[in-house]
Design an enzyme around this catalytic site. Structure first.
Site, PDB file in Angstrom:
ATOM      1  N   GLY A  48       0.840  -1.269  -0.009  1.00 16.09           N
ATOM      2  CA  GLY A  48       0.062  -0.111  -0.030  1.00 16.09           C
ATOM      3  C   GLY A  48       0.898   1.238  -0.096  1.00 16.09           C
ATOM      4  N   ASP A  49       0.105   2.527  -0.332  1.00 13.09           N
ATOM      5  CA  ASP A  49       0.900   3.550  -0.208  1.00 13.09           C
ATOM      6  C   ASP A  49       1.996   3.845  -1.201  1.00 13.09           C
ATOM      7  OD1 ASP A  49      -1.027   4.383   1.543  1.00 13.09           O
ATOM      8  OD2 ASP A  49       0.446   3.492   3.176  1.00 13.09           O
ATOM      9  N   LYS A  64      -0.065   5.192  -5.790  1.00 17.11           N
ATOM     10  CA  LYS A  64      -1.133   4.782  -7.053  1.00 17.11           C
ATOM     11  C   LYS A  64      -1.839   5.941  -7.084  1.00 17.11           C
ATOM     12  CE  LYS A  64      -3.119   1.961  -3.831  1.00 17.11           C
ATOM     13  NZ  LYS A  64      -1.960   1.508  -2.839  1.00 17.11           N
ATOM     14  N   GLY A  96      -5.909   5.612   1.519  1.00 18.51           N
ATOM     15  CA  GLY A  96      -5.684   7.257   1.517  1.00 18.51           C
ATOM     16  C   GLY A  96      -4.836   7.548   0.149  1.00 18.51           C
ATOM     17  N   HIS A  97      -5.442   8.327  -0.752  1.00 19.35           N
ATOM     18  CA  HIS A  97      -4.891   8.621  -1.903  1.00 19.35           C
ATOM     19  C   HIS A  97      -4.552   9.905  -2.235  1.00 19.35           C
ATOM     20  CE1 HIS A  97      -6.703   4.574  -3.494  1.00 19.35           C
ATOM     21  NE2 HIS A  97      -5.705   4.202  -2.627  1.00 19.35           N
ATOM     22  N   GLN A 154      -5.294  -0.230  -1.408  1.00 19.01           N
ATOM     23  CA  GLN A 154      -4.502  -1.336  -0.760  1.00 19.01           C
ATOM     24  C   GLN A 154      -3.466  -1.817  -1.794  1.00 19.01           C
ATOM     25  OE1 GLN A 154      -8.019  -1.583  -0.118  1.00 19.01           O
ATOM     26  NE2 GLN A 154      -7.648   0.031   1.264  1.00 19.01           N
TER      27      GLN A 154
HETATM   28  P1  GDP Z   1      -1.377   5.631  -2.693  1.00 18.87           P
HETATM   29  O1  GDP Z   1      -2.094   5.133  -1.328  1.00 18.87           O
HETATM   30  O2  GDP Z   1      -0.531   4.224  -3.261  1.00 18.87           O
HETATM   31  O3  GDP Z   1      -2.236   6.229  -3.601  1.00 18.87           O
HETATM   32  O4  GDP Z   1      -0.085   6.601  -1.996  1.00 18.87           O
HETATM   33  P2  GDP Z   1      -0.415   7.551  -1.009  1.00 18.87           P
HETATM   34  O5  GDP Z   1      -1.014   8.667  -1.704  1.00 18.87           O
HETATM   35  O6  GDP Z   1      -0.813   6.985   0.101  1.00 18.87           O
HETATM   36  O7  GDP Z   1       1.217   7.665  -0.490  1.00 18.87           O
HETATM   37  C1  GDP Z   1       2.264   8.174  -1.540  1.00 18.87           C
HETATM   38  C2  GDP Z   1       2.884   9.480  -1.091  1.00 18.87           C
HETATM   39  O8  GDP Z   1       3.856   9.829  -1.940  1.00 18.87           O
HETATM   40  C3  GDP Z   1       1.693  10.607  -1.508  1.00 18.87           C
HETATM   41  O9  GDP Z   1       2.048  11.465  -0.314  1.00 18.87           O
HETATM   42  C4  GDP Z   1       2.526  11.119  -2.790  1.00 18.87           C
HETATM   43  O10 GDP Z   1       2.069  12.679  -2.777  1.00 18.87           O
HETATM   44  C5  GDP Z   1       3.862  10.982  -2.636  1.00 18.87           C
HETATM   45  N1  GDP Z   1       4.504  10.360  -3.969  1.00 18.87           N
HETATM   46  C6  GDP Z   1       3.939   9.990  -4.940  1.00 18.87           C
HETATM   47  N2  GDP Z   1       4.948   9.816  -5.931  1.00 18.87           N
HETATM   48  C7  GDP Z   1       5.951  10.150  -5.566  1.00 18.87           C
HETATM   49  C8  GDP Z   1       7.345  10.533  -6.092  1.00 18.87           C
HETATM   50  O11 GDP Z   1       7.654   9.800  -7.079  1.00 18.87           O
HETATM   51  N3  GDP Z   1       8.153  11.371  -5.341  1.00 18.87           N
HETATM   52  C9  GDP Z   1       7.876  11.771  -3.932  1.00 18.87           C
HETATM   53  N4  GDP Z   1       8.759  12.417  -3.229  1.00 18.87           N
HETATM   54  N5  GDP Z   1       6.672  11.487  -3.564  1.00 18.87           N
HETATM   55  C10 GDP Z   1       5.778  11.082  -4.219  1.00 18.87           C
HETATM   56  P1  IMO Z   2      -4.009   2.699   0.415  1.00 19.19           P
HETATM   57  O1  IMO Z   2      -5.010   2.357  -0.739  1.00 19.19           O
HETATM   58  C1  IMO Z   2      -1.440   1.061   3.520  1.00 19.19           C
HETATM   59  C2  IMO Z   2      -3.746  -1.790   6.091  1.00 19.19           C
HETATM   60  C3  IMO Z   2      -3.956  -1.706   7.652  1.00 19.19           C
HETATM   61  C4  IMO Z   2      -3.625  -2.930   8.099  1.00 19.19           C
HETATM   62  C5  IMO Z   2      -4.375  -3.840   7.334  1.00 19.19           C
HETATM   63  C6  IMO Z   2      -5.855  -3.999   7.620  1.00 19.19           C
HETATM   64  O2  IMO Z   2      -3.810   4.107   0.705  1.00 19.19           O
HETATM   65  O3  IMO Z   2      -2.574   1.864  -0.168  1.00 19.19           O
HETATM   66  P2  IMO Z   2      -8.099  -2.720   7.338  1.00 19.19           P
HETATM   67  O4  IMO Z   2      -8.561  -1.433   7.876  1.00 19.19           O
HETATM   68  O5  IMO Z   2      -8.311  -2.539   5.683  1.00 19.19           O
HETATM   69  O6  IMO Z   2      -8.937  -3.848   7.719  1.00 19.19           O
HETATM   70  O7  IMO Z   2      -6.776  -3.001   7.601  1.00 19.19           O
HETATM   71  O8  IMO Z   2      -4.274  -3.283   6.037  1.00 19.19           O
HETATM   72  N1  IMO Z   2      -4.091  -0.892   4.939  1.00 19.19           N
HETATM   73  C7  IMO Z   2      -3.407  -0.070   4.458  1.00 19.19           C
HETATM   74  N2  IMO Z   2      -2.056  -0.068   4.461  1.00 19.19           N
HETATM   75  N3  IMO Z   2      -2.173   1.548   2.596  1.00 19.19           N
HETATM   76  C8  IMO Z   2      -3.563   1.112   2.562  1.00 19.19           C
HETATM   77  O9  IMO Z   2      -4.286   1.927   1.667  1.00 19.19           O
HETATM   78  C9  IMO Z   2      -4.318   0.461   3.464  1.00 19.19           C
HETATM   79  N4  IMO Z   2      -5.556   0.032   3.658  1.00 19.19           N
HETATM   80  C10 IMO Z   2      -5.354  -0.870   4.681  1.00 19.19           C
HETATM   81  O10 IMO Z   2      -2.725  -0.474   8.047  1.00 19.19           O
HETATM   82  O11 IMO Z   2      -2.405  -3.111   8.410  1.00 19.19           O
HETATM   83 MG    MG Z   3      -2.231   5.475   0.700  1.00 22.60          MG
END
Ligand code: GDP
Ligand code: IMO
Ligand code: MG
Length: 427
Positions: free
Chosen positions: A12-13, A16, A40-41, A222
């Site tokens: 995750g994170d 995406k 959280g996107h 995720q």
């Molecule tokens: P997602 O859940 O996969 O959509 O990712 P998140 O948004 O939770 O976390 C990714 C974080 O990295 C966010 O704060 C983005 O703004 C940041 N991000 C994405 N691509 C890049 C990159 O290439 N470089 C840096 N420094 N930050 C990035």
């Molecule tokens: P995005 O879309 C990272 C993790 C939680 C926990 C497990 C189960 O932003 O990548 P849940 O509440 O889904 O039953 O929790 O999954 N988890 C994530 N970790 N990014 C996420 O979403 C997540 N959504 C759930 O931390 O370990």
């Molecule tokens: Mg995220």
């Protein structure tokens, strides 16, 4: 390519949302296919930072129809808060569609999530406490209420009252705090009325859009290793983020899908508990881990929790290729290593005297593997303004090339900063 899936290749994170925002330029529909407001996107556009939980990341473009498909679990209060916040910033949510088959989340789901976590003592999963697992459990138990149910307000109110009363009795009997049944009914009847105009037969809408020549982008939340079937069970979420989940979660068939983009960071993070072979823990690893967290701003968008940091893991990524039929990778956050002396890539796992051929199928094995690393010198300069692959420092090119070779699919996009335009096309 008419239908593209974007799927997280790690825990995750991975970034995406940024890649979806980038690909949305060429797509008419952006469709969330599973998960809920546990996601959280984040998309950064100039000085504006958009943190989305339920609404597809394509919403920021006027030409995109955002769709919450049947595989998603919908928390109405979060949805409306998110819509109101977007509208205040001048982004219209009028064209949003919510599948009639999407299940709804209610306060008892959150109460059960908290009770289950409390009951696990030291062995907590570390869920987001958003009620995701209990909502999917109700779907599997065939007692859930769905978005389509709000179209008949009288029977919805009756079903809601009955469900809330049953859940309250069960919660109290299980040692949980009681929920206020009347208050929930009063509140959620109002939410239901607000949801009704957005409810659609999204399966028909998507197939018709496809037939009319639109390009569809299916947005996973995720990630592969949080997948209920293929992830590090039980430290997973309760849905199927893997590409197969994109079919189930939208009603598009496997043969409709052309392109499957796996997103990986240049390193790895994980929130919550569970095995993590390449995790940076202890000294001197602890310092490097803290540096990754600080520079990469690795704190959860939804819960604010510190993400656990580690090196990129090609064994995981090879498994992600298999599980999702990835056609390509996007490698994000390469810039986070700008000031690192050296960087590592895990290319294999050793278990006792043998090198494993496959990703271990049992968590106990995964907890015991020892990563095999390739180490590279750092590049000690900022990548932020680089837009051509050949302008990347040699050290960074070698790093990207090794990952591409180890994982076995082309890397197309490389992220060099958080902002919308901070990327380059690698191949
Ligand atoms: P997602 O859940 O996969 O959509 O990712 P998140 O948004 O939770 O976390 C990714 C974080 O990295 C966010 O704060 C983005 O703004 C940041 N991000 C994405 N691509 C890049 C990159 O290439 N470089 C840096 N420094 N930050 C990035
Ligand atoms: P995005 O879309 C990272 C993790 C939680 C926990 C497990 C189960 O932003 O990548 P849940 O509440 O889904 O039953 O929790 O999954 N988890 C994530 N970790 N990014 C996420 O979403 C997540 N959504 C759930 O931390 O370990
Ligand atoms: Mg995220």
């Amino acid at each position: 390519m008419p239908v593209t899936v974007v799927v997280g290749a790690q825990w995750g994170d991975e970034g995406k949302a940024k890649v979806i925002d980038l690909l949305s330029k060429d797509h008419g529909y952006v469709v969330r296919y599973q998960g809920g407001h546990n996601a959280g996107h984040t998309v950064v556009v100039g000085d504006e930072r958009y943190a989305l939980q339920l609404i597809p990341s394509g919403i920021l473009y006027d030409h995109v129809v955002p769709v919450i498909a049947n595989g998603v679990v919908v928390d109405m209060p979060t949805l409306f808060t998110e819509m109101d916040a977007l509208e205040r910033r001048g982004i219209s949510c009028e064209r949003l569609m919510v599948s009639s088959h999407a299940h709804l989340i209610f306060p008892w789901h959150q109460a059960w999530d908290a009770l289950a976590e409390a009951g696990r003592g030291e062995a907590k999963i570390g869920t987001t406490l958003k009620g995701i697992g209990p909502a999917y459990a109700d779907k599997a138990r065939r007692v859930g209420l769905r978005a389509g149910d709000v179209l008949d307000p009288t029977s919805f109110a009756a079903a809601l009252k009955e469900r809330a009363a049953v859940e309250n009795a069960l919660l109290v009997a299980s040692g949980g705090a009681s929920i206020d049944v009347d208050a929930i009914v009063a509140q959620f009847v109002v939410f239901a009325a607000r949801l009704a105009p957005y409810v659609r037969d999204t399966v028909s809408e998507l197939h018709e859009a496809l037939a009319a020549g639109h390009q569809l982008l299916l947005e996973g939340a995720q990630a592969t290793f949080l997948d209920l079937d293929h992830g590090t069970y039980p430290y997973v979420t309760s849905s199927n983020p893997t590409a197969g989940g994109a079919c189930v979660g939208t009603g598009l068939g496997p043969r409709d899908i052309d392109r499957i983009v796996g997103i990986t960071k240049a390193y790895t993070t994980r929130v919550g508990a569970g095995p993590f072979p390449t995790e940076l823990v202890g000294d001197p690893g602890g310092d490097l881990g803290d540096k990754l967290v600080d520079i990469g701003r690795e704190f959860g968008t939804v819960t604010g929790r510190r993400r656990r940091p580690g090196w990129i893991d090609c064994v995981m990524l090879r498994q992600a290729v298999r599980l999702n039929s990835l056609t390509e990778l996007a490698l994000t956050k390469l810039d986070v290593f700008d000031t690192f002396e050296s960087v590592k890539v895990c290319t294999g796992y050793r278990l006792g005297d043998s090198v494993l051929a496959n990703y271990p199928d049992r968590m106990e094995l995964l907890a015991d593997v020892e990563p095999i690393y390739a180490e590279f010198p750092g590049w000690n300069r900022s990548l932020a303004d680089i837009r051509e692959p050949n302008d990347l420092p040699m050290e960074a090119q070698d790093f990207v090339r090794l990952i591409e070779m180890e994982v076995g699919v082309p890397i197309r996009i490389v992220g060099v900063g958080a902002e919308r335009d901070d990327y380059l096309l690698w191949s």
